[in-house]
Scaffold this motif. Structure first.
Motif, PDB file in Angstrom:
ATOM      1  N   LEU B 165      39.033  38.699  42.746  1.00 20.46           N
ATOM      2  CA  LEU B 165      39.678  39.519  43.760  1.00 20.46           C
ATOM      3  C   LEU B 165      40.976  38.873  44.234  1.00 20.46           C
ATOM      4  CD1 LEU B 165      39.863  41.697  45.982  1.00 20.46           C
ATOM      5  CD2 LEU B 165      38.270  40.324  47.338  1.00 20.46           C
ATOM      6  N   ALA B 166      42.048  39.645  44.179  1.00 17.82           N
ATOM      7  CA  ALA B 166      43.347  39.153  44.629  1.00 17.82           C
ATOM      8  C   ALA B 166      43.592  39.588  46.065  1.00 17.82           C
ATOM      9  CB  ALA B 166      44.450  39.693  43.728  1.00 17.82           C
ATOM     10  N   VAL B 167      43.960  38.621  46.892  1.00 23.99           N
ATOM     11  CA  VAL B 167      44.224  38.884  48.300  1.00 23.99           C
ATOM     12  C   VAL B 167      45.608  38.335  48.645  1.00 23.99           C
ATOM     13  CG1 VAL B 167      43.464  38.398  50.651  1.00 23.99           C
ATOM     14  CG2 VAL B 167      41.785  38.722  48.852  1.00 23.99           C
ATOM     15  N   PRO B 168      46.406  39.079  49.383  1.00 22.15           N
ATOM     16  CA  PRO B 168      47.729  38.573  49.741  1.00 22.15           C
ATOM     17  C   PRO B 168      47.658  37.606  50.914  1.00 22.15           C
ATOM     18  CG  PRO B 168      47.465  40.770  50.616  1.00 22.15           C
ATOM     19  CD  PRO B 168      46.195  40.447  49.877  1.00 22.15           C
ATOM     20  N   GLY B 169      47.107  36.437  50.688  1.00 22.98           N
ATOM     21  CA  GLY B 169      46.995  35.468  51.767  1.00 22.98           C
ATOM     22  C   GLY B 169      46.449  34.150  51.282  1.00 22.98           C
ATOM     23  N   LEU B 170      46.226  33.280  52.246  1.00 19.84           N
ATOM     24  CA  LEU B 170      45.716  31.953  51.940  1.00 19.84           C
ATOM     25  C   LEU B 170      44.207  32.020  51.787  1.00 19.84           C
ATOM     26  CD1 LEU B 170      48.420  30.601  52.360  1.00 19.84           C
ATOM     27  CD2 LEU B 170      47.378  29.097  54.050  1.00 19.84           C
ATOM     28  N   VAL B 171      43.701  31.539  50.659  1.00 17.26           N
ATOM     29  CA  VAL B 171      42.275  31.557  50.404  1.00 17.26           C
ATOM     30  C   VAL B 171      41.743  30.138  50.397  1.00 17.26           C
ATOM     31  CG1 VAL B 171      40.461  32.256  48.814  1.00 17.26           C
ATOM     32  CG2 VAL B 171      42.516  33.641  49.036  1.00 17.26           C
ATOM     33  N   GLU B 173      38.126  27.420  50.578  1.00 20.88           N
ATOM     34  CA  GLU B 173      36.888  27.207  49.850  1.00 20.88           C
ATOM     35  C   GLU B 173      35.914  28.351  50.111  1.00 20.88           C
ATOM     36  OE1 GLU B 173      35.928  24.441  47.902  1.00 20.88           O
ATOM     37  OE2 GLU B 173      38.086  24.085  47.954  1.00 20.88           O
ATOM     38  N   GLY B 174      35.098  28.654  49.129  1.00 26.70           N
ATOM     39  CA  GLY B 174      34.028  29.609  49.321  1.00 26.70           C
ATOM     40  C   GLY B 174      34.475  31.048  49.523  1.00 26.70           C
ATOM     41  N   GLY B 175      35.691  31.362  49.078  1.00 30.40           N
ATOM     42  CA  GLY B 175      36.149  32.732  49.178  1.00 30.40           C
ATOM     43  C   GLY B 175      36.519  33.164  50.578  1.00 30.40           C
ATOM     44  N   LEU B 176      36.718  32.192  51.430  1.00 29.69           N
ATOM     45  CA  LEU B 176      37.094  32.492  52.805  1.00 29.69           C
ATOM     46  C   LEU B 176      38.601  32.766  52.867  1.00 29.69           C
ATOM     47  CD1 LEU B 176      35.835  32.328  55.753  1.00 29.69           C
ATOM     48  CD2 LEU B 176      36.970  30.111  55.873  1.00 29.69           C
ATOM     49  N   VAL B 177      38.948  33.947  53.329  1.00 31.83           N
ATOM     50  CA  VAL B 177      40.373  34.278  53.470  1.00 31.83           C
ATOM     51  C   VAL B 177      40.843  33.760  54.831  1.00 31.83           C
ATOM     52  CG1 VAL B 177      42.093  36.098  53.581  1.00 31.83           C
ATOM     53  CG2 VAL B 177      40.169  36.289  52.000  1.00 31.83           C
ATOM     54  N   ARG B 178      41.568  32.656  54.775  1.00 28.87           N
ATOM     55  CA  ARG B 178      42.010  32.026  56.016  1.00 28.87           C
ATOM     56  C   ARG B 178      42.959  32.923  56.794  1.00 28.87           C
ATOM     57  NH1 ARG B 178      41.122  26.309  57.071  1.00 28.87           N
ATOM     58  NH2 ARG B 178      39.970  25.533  55.268  1.00 28.87           N
ATOM     59  N   PRO B 207      27.386  38.531  38.319  1.00 25.47           N
ATOM     60  CA  PRO B 207      28.763  38.142  38.080  1.00 25.47           C
ATOM     61  C   PRO B 207      29.317  37.420  39.296  1.00 25.47           C
ATOM     62  CG  PRO B 207      28.700  40.428  38.682  1.00 25.47           C
ATOM     63  CD  PRO B 207      27.298  39.892  38.783  1.00 25.47           C
ATOM     64  N   PRO B 208      29.723  36.202  39.113  1.00 25.87           N
ATOM     65  CA  PRO B 208      30.297  35.507  40.249  1.00 25.87           C
ATOM     66  C   PRO B 208      31.647  36.116  40.606  1.00 25.87           C
ATOM     67  CG  PRO B 208      30.214  34.095  38.292  1.00 25.87           C
ATOM     68  CD  PRO B 208      29.775  35.451  37.885  1.00 25.87           C
ATOM     69  N   LEU B 209      31.911  36.176  41.857  1.00 28.41           N
ATOM     70  CA  LEU B 209      33.190  36.721  42.299  1.00 28.41           C
ATOM     71  C   LEU B 209      34.108  35.575  42.718  1.00 28.41           C
ATOM     72  CD1 LEU B 209      34.847  39.304  43.145  1.00 28.41           C
ATOM     73  CD2 LEU B 209      34.044  38.797  45.453  1.00 28.41           C
ATOM     74  N   VAL B 210      35.299  35.628  42.214  1.00 27.76           N
ATOM     75  CA  VAL B 210      36.290  34.638  42.583  1.00 27.76           C
ATOM     76  C   VAL B 210      37.311  35.312  43.490  1.00 27.76           C
ATOM     77  CG1 VAL B 210      38.103  33.133  41.707  1.00 27.76           C
ATOM     78  CG2 VAL B 210      35.977  33.385  40.430  1.00 27.76           C
ATOM     79  N   VAL B 211      37.593  34.698  44.597  1.00 26.83           N
ATOM     80  CA  VAL B 211      38.633  35.221  45.473  1.00 26.83           C
ATOM     81  C   VAL B 211      39.842  34.300  45.351  1.00 26.83           C
ATOM     82  CG1 VAL B 211      39.236  35.886  47.822  1.00 26.83           C
ATOM     83  CG2 VAL B 211      36.867  36.025  47.051  1.00 26.83           C
ATOM     84  N   ASP B 212      40.996  34.888  45.151  1.00 33.59           N
ATOM     85  CA  ASP B 212      42.163  34.038  44.938  1.00 33.59           C
ATOM     86  C   ASP B 212      43.399  34.700  45.518  1.00 33.59           C
ATOM     87  OD1 ASP B 212      43.801  31.996  44.102  1.00 33.59           O
ATOM     88  OD2 ASP B 212      43.024  31.986  42.055  1.00 33.59           O
ATOM     89  N   ASN B 213      44.392  33.877  45.669  1.00 32.97           N
ATOM     90  CA  ASN B 213      45.672  34.358  46.162  1.00 32.97           C
ATOM     91  C   ASN B 213      46.309  35.332  45.164  1.00 32.97           C
ATOM     92  OD1 ASN B 213      48.707  34.054  46.130  1.00 32.97           O
ATOM     93  ND2 ASN B 213      48.187  33.193  48.108  1.00 32.97           N
ATOM     94  N   GLU B 214      46.881  36.377  45.691  1.00 33.50           N
ATOM     95  CA  GLU B 214      47.516  37.405  44.877  1.00 33.50           C
ATOM     96  C   GLU B 214      48.604  36.837  43.959  1.00 33.50           C
ATOM     97  OE1 GLU B 214      50.528  41.001  46.153  1.00 33.50           O
ATOM     98  OE2 GLU B 214      50.551  38.992  47.001  1.00 33.50           O
ATOM     99  N   ALA B 215      49.405  35.922  44.501  1.00 34.70           N
ATOM    100  CA  ALA B 215      50.491  35.357  43.688  1.00 34.70           C
ATOM    101  C   ALA B 215      49.944  34.550  42.521  1.00 34.70           C
ATOM    102  CB  ALA B 215      51.394  34.487  44.557  1.00 34.70           C
ATOM    103  N   GLY B 399      43.595  38.981  37.577  1.00 38.75           N
ATOM    104  CA  GLY B 399      42.240  38.642  37.983  1.00 38.75           C
ATOM    105  C   GLY B 399      41.249  38.910  36.863  1.00 38.75           C
ATOM    106  N   ALA B 400      41.370  40.083  36.252  1.00 43.84           N
ATOM    107  CA  ALA B 400      40.481  40.407  35.137  1.00 43.84           C
ATOM    108  C   ALA B 400      40.716  39.438  33.985  1.00 43.84           C
ATOM    109  CB  ALA B 400      40.710  41.848  34.694  1.00 43.84           C
TER     110      ALA B 400
END
Lengths: 419, 419
Positions: B165-171, B173-178, B207-215, B399-400
């Motif tokens: 999952l791409a999020v426009p922000g700081l991510v 540990e543990g997929g926490l969107v700071r 399926p494990p979900l990875v959360v990461d910065n959009e950039a 992401g994919a």
DNA sequence: GCAATTTGTTCAGTGGTTGAATTAAATGGC
DNA sequence: GCCATTTAATTCAACCACTGAACAAATTGC
């Protein structure tokens, strides 16, 4: 007699990483050796087995190979723990292979010997203004110094396993020094010029010579000598030009073509002073040695590069206002550039090296100020700014350390040589 | 039912890289699969053997495993070569595992499915202004969209092997969107909020979900889709903030704490406009979307983020002088910052992505101009500046792609799941 | 139709790890 | 002082995966 010269990073993984049968042992030798090198106290075979997931049987067999190859030794005074048979601690051997680090710079030659444990066993420096000396003669003198260092190492029972030469300039494929402006070198083929020298015909086995940029090796030196934990840092070498070695996650980053680290031409005043690079307002024009000297009123004093820095430090220490102002301005410019880099790469440490090391007391405050202003994450995760632990010795030590690091990363290369 | 969520980069090498017996096969599976993935035409078993140094017998055995695990298929129309038994070409399977890429952004949700071959099989987008929507509701809608994408993949015979999952922000540990300022998110625990959703309870395997910065993910998308060869590049995402994904030697660099890529606060006018970060003259204040819009006379027009870029492109295309001047200035500022980065990291390619992609025709010339002025090595080794191949789709596709890349890099993880 | 050629498979052999049993060397209780 | 306990290191048969050579398969060319 064909001499094999290797330059730049060696592509160690043969055939694109395919794992052949023997690679199993090859890889586990490296795993165990790395573990011994990284431990803070001598680990036992059993601890290594528990830590790596290998069986004790395997670890024993691997350690036997390492001991036979003089890479590892047993630490006799066993660390008493409690009940049970006492463990025999394993340490890196202090009498096996050693790395030879060499440096050619504007006003000195240096050679140093580092053993597997990381101890600097010898460090020789010859001061001389090498700018008027032709490259061949300079390398001739270097070879003599290297021979002295090697002789000293042999007396200690060490075997020089390789050498790395630091040059203040752009190094291309095959050890070709493309351009070293302050030395006045251009397209100097180091391996060819050194081919006949004792450096090229060692007693036992042929030590490949690696030629590398001074800033890169200095960064490796800091990685080697600096406090553990800071595995991503920027090492800034302030000389006439400003170079940077970039270490990311513990590995030196060299760039797509090996030319990374040109921090001196980061724009800090886009409409500022014109620079010899063709741009405007480059960092070098504000924090380079010439710029600082000029601002401190020492322009034209054609000082040797390293004494210039100590001279400035003396003046600043004595409270000279011009010198203090010059250093404050330089530090601010440096801080602006470094802030951008830290923001971009998320580094936790900045090391002031080379000519900046003795000036760190005056450069650090403005650098820290700019970082705390400009770096987003500085608030909740501080950035360390510190002088180089090795100071001006970084490059030579780093070169030697790069040799032993290669052995630790891939011990088979050494074991194959020395039965 | 405990759900295992993994975030950030997975530390794949178990137990510090120790090579156990089975690792041999594990590593060679990866070697062979990578080779098939990287080849430009379907290689035969014999070609792989010759290229890797493994024996044909070993390659056959490894390929059997890969085919059994639906990672590789035989390309039936054998490429006729000459004499001898015809080779059977090997290709990545188009009906095995697939990656699910998700994106939450200011004015849309996206989901896409990429198969092993890298083909984008499905791409779903829901436009909606998500700024007023609570994070839980936004993720709820996202889960619905993800379920649709998964259903479509299943109809194609694909198995979704993981999601990013791409999020426009700081991510953290543990997929926490700071912090995702433009979404208005702060300390959003994505895994916890998604725990009960179909995304978390897939048909077969978790399926494990990875959360990461959009950039970061957008840069991976470009690495995946872009022309081969440019393995070290900077991917710049121009939105309200300016982010950058840094790919060095083919791997995404995340920084010491995972917060790399903050290019928006590189100083381009050290005494310039104050910035919300506390610094002065940051790039964002000259080349950020708000700055460009203001300079083009569109300040206060509260446009959705992506339409703002196309609106600007329309104006510039029509020759609007204010828009042209705004883009020229922004491009120059961008060029100054990028020049510093390219000098430092020795990159060969700069990709204009996100909101910059549609504006590339106008931004590129000033960026190129600054680079050719300021980058030392530009003269004898040019720097490519190009728009993102995937444009705004980069992040979801990246992401994919990161999911399938993980499978290619370490196929055992997949094979262990699906017998 | 047969030699030549190249691909892919089969199979005994081997290197190196595995796991359990064994030996080695200490501590601590009685 | 002796013996149970504990932990370290080694030994050894078993096993896994690669190796190398021989062999079978499938096509081209004469």
């Amino acid at each position: 007699m064909a001499v094999v010269w290797q330059c730049q990073a060696v592509n160690s993984t043969s055939s694109a990483g395919a794992v052949r049968q023997g690679s199993l042992r090859e890889l586990n030798l490296a795993v165990v050796l790395r573990r011994i090198a990284a431990a803070d106290r001598p680990p036992s075979r059993a601890e290594i087995a528990a830590g790596t997931g290998l069986t004790r049987a395997t670890v024993s067999a691997v350690v036997d190979d390492l001991i036979a190859g003089r890479l590892v030794a047993e630490a006799e005074p066993a660390p008493r723990t409690g009940a049970g048979r006492p463990a025999r601690g394993l340490v890196l051997a202090g009498d096996g292979p050693a790395g030879l680090g060499l440096e050619v710079n504007v006003d000195y030659l240096a050679a140093c010997v580092v053993d597997l444990t990381g101890t600097v066993r010898h460090h020789l420096v010859r001061r001389a203004d090498l700018r008027p000396v032709p490259p061949a003669d300079a390398l001739d003198r270097l070879a003599t110094l290297a021979a002295e260092a090697r002789a000293a190492a042999v007396l200690d029972g060490l075997t020089v396993a390789g050498a790395a030469l630091a040059v203040p300039g752009l190094v291309g494929e095959g050890g070709l020094v493309r351009l070293a402006p302050n030395l006045g070198w251009r397209d100097v083929d180091v391996p060819a010029l050194l081919a006949g020298h004792p450096l090229a015909a060692p007693v036992d086995g042929i030590p490949p010579l690696v030629v590398d940029n001074e800033a890169n090796l200095a960064a490796l030196g800091e990685l080697h000598a600096g406090p553990p934990g800071s595995a991503s840092f920027l090492h800034i070498t302030g000389e006439i030009g400003i170079g940077a070695g970039i270490v990311l996650d513990g590995v030196l980053y060299r760039g797509a073509r090996g030319w990374s680290g040109e921090i001196g031409h980061i724009p800090v005043q886009p409409q500022g002073r014109p620079c010899r690079c063709g741009g405007q307002g480059c960092l070098e024009r504000y924090a380079g040695q010439e710029a600082i000297l000029a601002a401190a009123g020492l322009a034209g004093a054609d000082l040797p590069a390293d004494t210039a820095a100590t001279r400035l430090a003396d003046l600043a220490g004595a409270g000279d206002p011009a010198a203090l102002a010059a250093l404050a301005d330089a530090g601010t410019a440096l801080g602006v550039a470094v802030s951008g880099v830290v923001n971009l790469l998320d580094l936790d440490t900045v090391v002031l090296g080379g000519g900046y090391a003795p000036l760190a007391p005056w450069l650090r405050p403005p650098v820290v100020a700019e970082i705390s202003r400009r770096v987003l994450t500085a608030a909740w995760s501080p950035v360390t700014v510190r002088p180089a632990a090795l100071g001006a010795r970084s490059a030579a030590v780093g070169g030697a350390a790069s040799v032993i690091r290669r052995i630790v990363e891939r011990p088979v290369g050494w074991l194959a040589r020395s039965g």
